[in-house]
Design a protein around this motif. Structure first.
Motif, PDB file in Angstrom:
ATOM      1  N   LYS A   1       0.841  -1.190   0.000  1.00  7.63           N
ATOM      2  CA  LYS A   1       0.000   0.000   0.000  1.00  7.63           C
ATOM      3  C   LYS A   1       0.876   1.240   0.000  1.00  7.63           C
TER       4      LYS A   1
ATOM      5  N   CYS B   1      -0.493   8.002   1.455  1.00  3.21           N
ATOM      6  CA  CYS B   1      -1.231   9.147   0.869  1.00  3.21           C
ATOM      7  C   CYS B   1      -0.290  10.294   0.505  1.00  3.21           C
TER       8      CYS B   1
ATOM      9  N   ASP C   1      -4.827   5.231  -9.604  1.00  2.00           N
ATOM     10  CA  ASP C   1      -6.224   4.802  -9.741  1.00  2.00           C
ATOM     11  C   ASP C   1      -6.606   3.825  -8.640  1.00  2.00           C
ATOM     12  N   GLU C   2      -5.730   2.875  -8.397  1.00  2.00           N
ATOM     13  CA  GLU C   2      -5.986   1.874  -7.368  1.00  2.00           C
ATOM     14  C   GLU C   2      -6.126   2.535  -5.997  1.00  2.00           C
ATOM     15  N   HIS C   3      -5.290   3.506  -5.759  1.00  3.42           N
ATOM     16  CA  HIS C   3      -5.321   4.175  -4.456  1.00  3.42           C
ATOM     17  C   HIS C   3      -6.586   5.018  -4.302  1.00  3.42           C
TER      18      HIS C   3
ATOM     19  N   LYS D   1      -9.447   4.531  -5.487  1.00  5.02           N
ATOM     20  CA  LYS D   1     -10.648   3.712  -5.278  1.00  5.02           C
ATOM     21  C   LYS D   1     -10.899   3.465  -3.793  1.00  5.02           C
ATOM     22  N   GLU D   2      -9.822   3.515  -3.036  1.00  6.69           N
ATOM     23  CA  GLU D   2      -9.949   3.161  -1.623  1.00  6.69           C
ATOM     24  C   GLU D   2      -9.754   4.366  -0.694  1.00  6.69           C
ATOM     25  N   CYS D   3      -9.174   5.452  -1.227  1.00  8.33           N
ATOM     26  CA  CYS D   3      -8.851   6.601  -0.361  1.00  8.33           C
ATOM     27  C   CYS D   3      -9.701   7.811  -0.721  1.00  8.33           C
ATOM     28  N   GLY D   4     -10.644   8.097   0.163  1.00  4.24           N
ATOM     29  CA  GLY D   4     -11.512   9.253  -0.074  1.00  4.24           C
ATOM     30  C   GLY D   4     -10.779  10.578   0.084  1.00  4.24           C
TER      31      GLY D   4
ATOM     32  N   LYS E   1      -8.960  11.328  -3.061  1.00  2.00           N
ATOM     33  CA  LYS E   1      -9.956  11.622  -4.102  1.00  2.00           C
ATOM     34  C   LYS E   1     -10.441  13.067  -3.962  1.00  2.00           C
TER      35      LYS E   1
END
Length: 228
Positions: free
Chosen positions: A3, A6, A30-32, A34-37, A40
């Motif tokens: 992982k 951030c 992209d992968e990150h 999807k899981e990290c608001g 985003k």
């Protein structure tokens, strides 16, 4: 896959947003996302920050065009006002000059016959008629205008400016003898003179008319008008 933190992703977001990162990096981000608001939101904020300056730029561009248009209009208006001011100033100066000359120099005012005394009308040896004219109002006379109508009436009209000037010696036209050469006037006008008046057609003094017997001028007056 390990992982990614951030902090690393946030460092990559500008490249990701501008689409200048490698395919592997994009896939990783992209992968990150999807899981990290949090990341985003950071990307969304970045997109928003980039969009706002664009809108501001367009708005500023429009405002700038408006300002330029207003500036051009103002310059044109200012130029028109300047030209208008120049024209008004020129007209004002012209009116002042014309008014001055009209009042003090243009001989446009006639003298009423009640202020004129005609005496000692006589005839010279060569046929010229002489007369002694005196203006009794005490003001200078600037000009005598000679005119004739279709009936053969010849008018000697005294003229002066609107603003009168006091008469002082040596006197010119306002006091003294003058003459009329009838033959010369008839030749130049190709008309027969029947009467001679001092004044205007509506206000005048008769000096001579055809058939009138005039006394012969004295030697003193003959010498006065001896042009030989």
């Amino acid at each position: 896959m390990k992982k990614i933190s951030c902090n690393i992703i946030k460092d990559m977001l500008p490249l990701y947003h501008d689409n200048v990162c490698s395919g592997e990096t994009r896939k990783m981000v992209d992968e990150h996302l999807k899981e990290c608001g949090s990341c985003k939101k950071e990307l969304d904020r970045m997109s928003l920050d980039m969009n706002i300056p664009k809108k501001e730029f367009e708005k500023n561009k429009i405002d700038s065009n408006v300002i330029k248009s207003m500036s051009k209009l103002w310059k044109r208006s200012k130029f028109k006002s300047f030209i208008k001011g120049v024209i008004i100033s020129a007209l004002s100066i012209s009116l002042i000059v014309l008014g001055y000359f009209g009042l003090f120099h243009w001989n446009i005012t006639t003298v009423p016959t009640e202020m004129v005394e005609i005496k000692n009308v006589s005839e010279l040896k060569d046929g010229k008629i002489v007369y002694d004219a005196e203006l009794t109002d005490g003001y200078r006379l600037n000009r005598l205008k000679y005119d004739m109508d279709k009936e053969g009436n010849f008018f000697i009209t005294p003229l002066r400016p609107i603003i009168k000037e006091e008469s002082q010696p040596p006197y010119t036209l306002e006091k003294g003898y003058d003459f009329i050469d009838i033959k010369d006037q008839e030749i130049s006008r190709n008309e027969e003179i029947k009467k001679i008046y001092y004044g205007t057609p509506k206000d005048n003094i008769l000096i001579w008319e055809k058939g009138m017997e005039l006394p012969k001028a004295s030697e003193e007056i003959e010498n006065m008008f001896n042009f030989k």
